[in-house]
Design an enzyme around this catalytic site. Structure first.
Site, PDB file in Angstrom:
ATOM      1  N   GLY A  64      36.596  33.413  40.406  1.00  0.00           N
ATOM      2  CA  GLY A  64      36.073  32.117  40.824  1.00  0.00           C
ATOM      3  C   GLY A  64      36.670  31.079  39.909  1.00  0.00           C
ATOM      4  N   GLU A  65      35.841  30.300  39.283  1.00  0.00           N
ATOM      5  CA  GLU A  65      36.316  29.288  38.347  1.00  0.00           C
ATOM      6  C   GLU A  65      35.559  29.496  37.034  1.00  0.00           C
ATOM      7  OE1 GLU A  65      38.896  27.512  39.511  1.00  0.00           O
ATOM      8  OE2 GLU A  65      39.087  26.861  37.438  1.00  0.00           O
ATOM      9  N   SER A  66      36.300  29.904  36.009  1.00  0.00           N
ATOM     10  CA  SER A  66      35.627  30.272  34.761  1.00  0.00           C
ATOM     11  C   SER A  66      34.842  29.109  34.139  1.00  0.00           C
ATOM     12  CB  SER A  66      36.643  30.829  33.768  1.00  0.00           C
ATOM     13  OG  SER A  66      37.773  30.003  33.686  1.00  0.00           O
TER      14      SER A  66
ATOM     15  N   CYS B 187      39.618  38.450  37.115  1.00  0.00           N
ATOM     16  CA  CYS B 187      40.210  37.114  37.127  1.00  0.00           C
ATOM     17  C   CYS B 187      39.381  36.122  36.309  1.00  0.00           C
ATOM     18  CB  CYS B 187      40.458  36.657  38.555  1.00  0.00           C
ATOM     19  SG  CYS B 187      41.745  35.401  38.626  1.00  0.00           S
TER      20      CYS B 187
ATOM     21  N   ARG C 170      44.887  30.694  31.037  1.00  0.00           N
ATOM     22  CA  ARG C 170      44.431  30.415  32.405  1.00  0.00           C
ATOM     23  C   ARG C 170      45.565  29.859  33.271  1.00  0.00           C
ATOM     24  NH1 ARG C 170      40.144  26.256  32.631  1.00  0.00           N
ATOM     25  NH2 ARG C 170      39.848  27.013  34.739  1.00  0.00           N
TER      26      ARG C 170
ATOM     27  N   ILE D 146      45.242  35.532  42.238  1.00  0.00           N
ATOM     28  CA  ILE D 146      44.913  34.193  42.762  1.00  0.00           C
ATOM     29  C   ILE D 146      44.678  33.250  41.586  1.00  0.00           C
ATOM     30  CG2 ILE D 146      43.344  32.828  44.205  1.00  0.00           C
ATOM     31  CD1 ILE D 146      42.572  35.506  45.604  1.00  0.00           C
ATOM     32  N   ARG D 147      45.567  32.302  41.431  1.00  0.00           N
ATOM     33  CA  ARG D 147      45.499  31.383  40.269  1.00  0.00           C
ATOM     34  C   ARG D 147      45.117  32.175  39.022  1.00  0.00           C
ATOM     35  NH1 ARG D 147      41.984  27.057  40.304  1.00  0.00           N
ATOM     36  NH2 ARG D 147      43.471  25.974  38.997  1.00  0.00           N
TER      37      ARG D 147
ATOM     38  N   HIS E 114      42.513  40.877  41.507  1.00  0.00           N
ATOM     39  CA  HIS E 114      41.277  41.067  42.276  1.00  0.00           C
ATOM     40  C   HIS E 114      41.223  42.434  42.966  1.00  0.00           C
ATOM     41  CE1 HIS E 114      39.702  36.904  42.121  1.00  0.00           C
ATOM     42  NE2 HIS E 114      40.985  36.592  41.980  1.00  0.00           N
TER      43      HIS E 114
ATOM     44  N   GLU F 243      38.780  43.853  44.110  1.00  0.00           N
ATOM     45  CA  GLU F 243      37.753  43.816  45.166  1.00  0.00           C
ATOM     46  C   GLU F 243      38.322  43.312  46.490  1.00  0.00           C
ATOM     47  OE1 GLU F 243      38.129  41.797  42.729  1.00  0.00           O
ATOM     48  OE2 GLU F 243      37.653  39.733  43.274  1.00  0.00           O
TER      49      GLU F 243
HETATM   50  N1  GLN Z   1      41.970  29.911  37.860  1.00  0.00           N
HETATM   51  C1  GLN Z   1      40.636  30.397  37.700  1.00  0.00           C
HETATM   52  C2  GLN Z   1      40.084  30.102  36.295  1.00  0.00           C
HETATM   53  O1  GLN Z   1      40.801  29.690  35.463  1.00  0.00           O
HETATM   54  C3  GLN Z   1      40.559  31.891  37.976  1.00  0.00           C
HETATM   55  C4  GLN Z   1      40.950  32.174  39.396  1.00  0.00           C
HETATM   56  C5  GLN Z   1      40.283  33.362  40.013  1.00  0.00           C
HETATM   57  O2  GLN Z   1      39.273  33.877  39.535  1.00  0.00           O
HETATM   58  N2  GLN Z   1      40.819  33.799  41.124  1.00  0.00           N
HETATM   59  O3  GLN Z   1      38.951  30.296  36.055  1.00  0.00           O
END
Ligand code: GLN
Length: 198
Positions: A50-52, A82, A109, A137-138, A173, A175
């Protein structure tokens, strides 16, 4: 009688539902965790992608962050994917507030650059002794691995799946693919810790 295990999935934001689906497929009992006190009822915790930065904000207050930090020492393993991996790392480039700092790695990140934001790559995984499809993913990149850290997966020559004691960390990921190898490895770890407790 052997007690059934229950795995917590941190459900503050991000792709927690995908982890729950894998646990369903593997026939494991699970619970979404949204408050510190709910941690008491589970034997392990998955920290999803997600987004840390957002997750960390949700973890502030009422001792939630500290309660998660204490889990590995209580024999309750953690698995971060992630953004979840970013939370577990000891050293993070680009994170404005401290994470959980449980795994001796330095992580950066969003380290693949814009063009390569998301990609499916093939990597090597020690748990399969072979190749594994990995969805990034990112994704962050692990820049340093401490001496206590075991590398269980690599992609393009870099560590992407590592473990230190009761903490498992994947920068991709697992999952989001059909291969359940890594989740099964984590559940095995949880099972081992449960047996030690009885
Ligand atoms: N870019 C997100 C972060 O820095 C991590 C991306 C993800 O969990 N798919 O938190």
């Amino acid at each position: 009688m052997k007690r059934k295990m229950k795995v917590g999935v941190l459900a503050l934001q991000g792709d927690f539902e995908a982890h729950a689906r894998v646990l369903d497929r593997l026939g494991v009992e699970w619970a979404y965790i949204r408050r510190a006190e709910e941690l008491r009822g589970v034997d392990a915790l998955i920290l999803p992608g997600g987004e840390s930065t957002t997750s960390l904000k949700f973890l502030e207050g009422d001792g939630f962050r500290e309660a998660i930090r204490r889990l590995p020492a209580q024999g309750k393993p953690l698995f971060g994917t992630c953004a979840g991996a970013i939370l577990l790392a000891q050293e993070v480039a680009g994170l404005p507030q401290p994470g959980l700092g449980l795994v001796d790695v330095a992580i950066e990140r969003n380290a693949y650059g814009r063009q390569l934001d998301s990609a499916v790559r093939s990597g090597w995984c020690a748990l399969k002794e072979g190749e594994l499809e990995m969805v990034f993913i990112r994704a962050p990149r692990i820049r340093r691995v401490g001496p206590q850290v075991e590398v269980l997966g690599e992609c393009e020559g870099e560590p992407v799946l590592v473990q230190q004691g009761n903490c498992l960390l994947a920068t991709f990921h697992p999952e989001l693919t059909d291969d359940t190898t890594i989740h099964r490895h984590f559940l095995e770890l949880v099972r081992m810790r449960q047996t030690e407790k009885v």
